[in-house]
Design an enzyme around this catalytic site. Structure first.
Site, PDB file in Angstrom:
ATOM      1  N   HIS A 215      37.798  51.160   9.023  1.00 41.59           N
ATOM      2  CA  HIS A 215      36.936  50.128   9.125  1.00 41.59           C
ATOM      3  C   HIS A 215      37.272  49.111   8.264  1.00 41.59           C
ATOM      4  O   HIS A 215      37.168  47.980   8.421  1.00 41.59           O
ATOM      5  CB  HIS A 215      35.426  50.373   8.839  1.00 41.59           C
ATOM      6  CG  HIS A 215      34.731  51.426   9.746  1.00 41.59           C
ATOM      7  ND1 HIS A 215      34.345  52.658   9.463  1.00 41.59           N
ATOM      8  CD2 HIS A 215      34.743  51.305  11.250  1.00 41.59           C
ATOM      9  CE1 HIS A 215      33.894  53.316  10.689  1.00 41.59           C
ATOM     10  NE2 HIS A 215      34.304  52.600  11.663  1.00 41.59           N
TER      11      HIS A 215
ATOM     12  N   LYS B 288      22.871  58.864  18.110  1.00 37.14           N
ATOM     13  CA  LYS B 288      23.807  59.463  17.685  1.00 37.14           C
ATOM     14  C   LYS B 288      23.420  60.463  16.320  1.00 37.14           C
ATOM     15  O   LYS B 288      24.374  61.218  16.150  1.00 37.14           O
ATOM     16  CB  LYS B 288      24.791  58.353  16.844  1.00 37.14           C
ATOM     17  CG  LYS B 288      25.591  57.852  18.086  1.00 37.14           C
ATOM     18  CD  LYS B 288      26.717  56.938  17.610  1.00 37.14           C
ATOM     19  CE  LYS B 288      27.693  56.241  18.425  1.00 37.14           C
ATOM     20  NZ  LYS B 288      28.711  55.500  17.958  1.00 37.14           N
TER      21      LYS B 288
ATOM     22  N   ARG C 161      41.812  51.779  18.302  1.00 33.91           N
ATOM     23  CA  ARG C 161      42.560  52.910  17.847  1.00 33.91           C
ATOM     24  C   ARG C 161      43.696  53.124  18.969  1.00 33.91           C
ATOM     25  O   ARG C 161      44.732  53.490  18.946  1.00 33.91           O
ATOM     26  CB  ARG C 161      41.839  53.948  17.375  1.00 33.91           C
ATOM     27  CG  ARG C 161      40.954  53.603  16.116  1.00 33.91           C
ATOM     28  CD  ARG C 161      40.184  54.789  15.799  1.00 33.91           C
ATOM     29  NE  ARG C 161      39.158  55.051  16.793  1.00 33.91           N
ATOM     30  CZ  ARG C 161      38.075  55.758  16.807  1.00 33.91           C
ATOM     31  NH1 ARG C 161      37.857  56.417  15.624  1.00 33.91           N
ATOM     32  NH2 ARG C 161      37.401  55.886  17.957  1.00 33.91           N
TER      33      ARG C 161
ATOM     34  N   SER D 114      35.197  58.159  12.135  1.00 33.76           N
ATOM     35  CA  SER D 114      33.930  58.548  11.405  1.00 33.76           C
ATOM     36  C   SER D 114      33.659  60.118  11.615  1.00 33.76           C
ATOM     37  O   SER D 114      33.378  60.876  10.840  1.00 33.76           O
ATOM     38  CB  SER D 114      32.941  57.894  11.481  1.00 33.76           C
ATOM     39  OG  SER D 114      33.182  56.372  10.968  1.00 33.76           O
TER      40      SER D 114
END
Length: 165
Positions: A17, A41, A95, A133
């Site tokens: 990030h 989440k 990514r 994460s």
């Protein structure tokens, strides 16, 4: 003034990030880090904790780049958040190829909602492409070393969170 919005849950903020934030800073005059309040989440860190981590990590970046970097919590549509902060650009980090498929759909939907807001994709540097994460939290939960993936203050927050559990 060019204003960009870089949205995510940032639970927690990672070196990936930070890499995207640093590189996006070169493109705009103000960068808003949109911190999603995504209750579905079930984040490890509270909204307040995530915002505080982002603010702490971005102080030096803002000084280095000379631009304003702010954290902005949001729970509405991404395109509405962009309007709320006067952003004409949404920054998304990629990514892997699998990220692109989802992001491609999101761009199409956002453009249908408001075609005045552009989306720019920045590829994570190769050394950060594997960082997610979710994986960082799993490594920390199992007492692994996450120091390659997050800054020392974030690592300490992860260790504390899992030792308190």
């Amino acid at each position: 003034m060019r204003i960009a919005l870089y949205p995510g849950t940032f639970d927690p903020i990672t070196m990936g990030h930070i890499d995207i934030i640093r590189r996006a800073s070169a493109l705009v005059d103000r960068l808003v880090i949109g911190v999603a309040i995504n209750r579905d989440k079930g984040p490890l860190f509270t909204l307040e904790e995530r915002v505080a981590m982002i603010e702490a990590e971005c102080v030096a970046l803002a000084e280095q780049t000379g631009i304003e970097i702010i954290a902005h919590p949001f729970e509405n549509l991404l395109i509405d958040c962009a309007r709320d902060v006067d952003a004409t650009l949404i920054v998304r980090g990629l990514r892997a190829v699998s990220d692109f498929e989802y992001e491609f759909q999101m761009v199409g939907m956002n453009r249908a909602l408001d075609d005045s807001v552009e989306t720019v994709f920045l590829m994570a540097e190769a050394r950060h492409q594997a960082i997610a994460s979710k994986l960082v939290k799993e490594i920390a939960r199992l007492n692994g070393d996450v120091s390659k993936f997050v800054t020392a203050p974030v690592r300490d927050a992860l260790v504390k969170r899992f030792s308190d559990a």
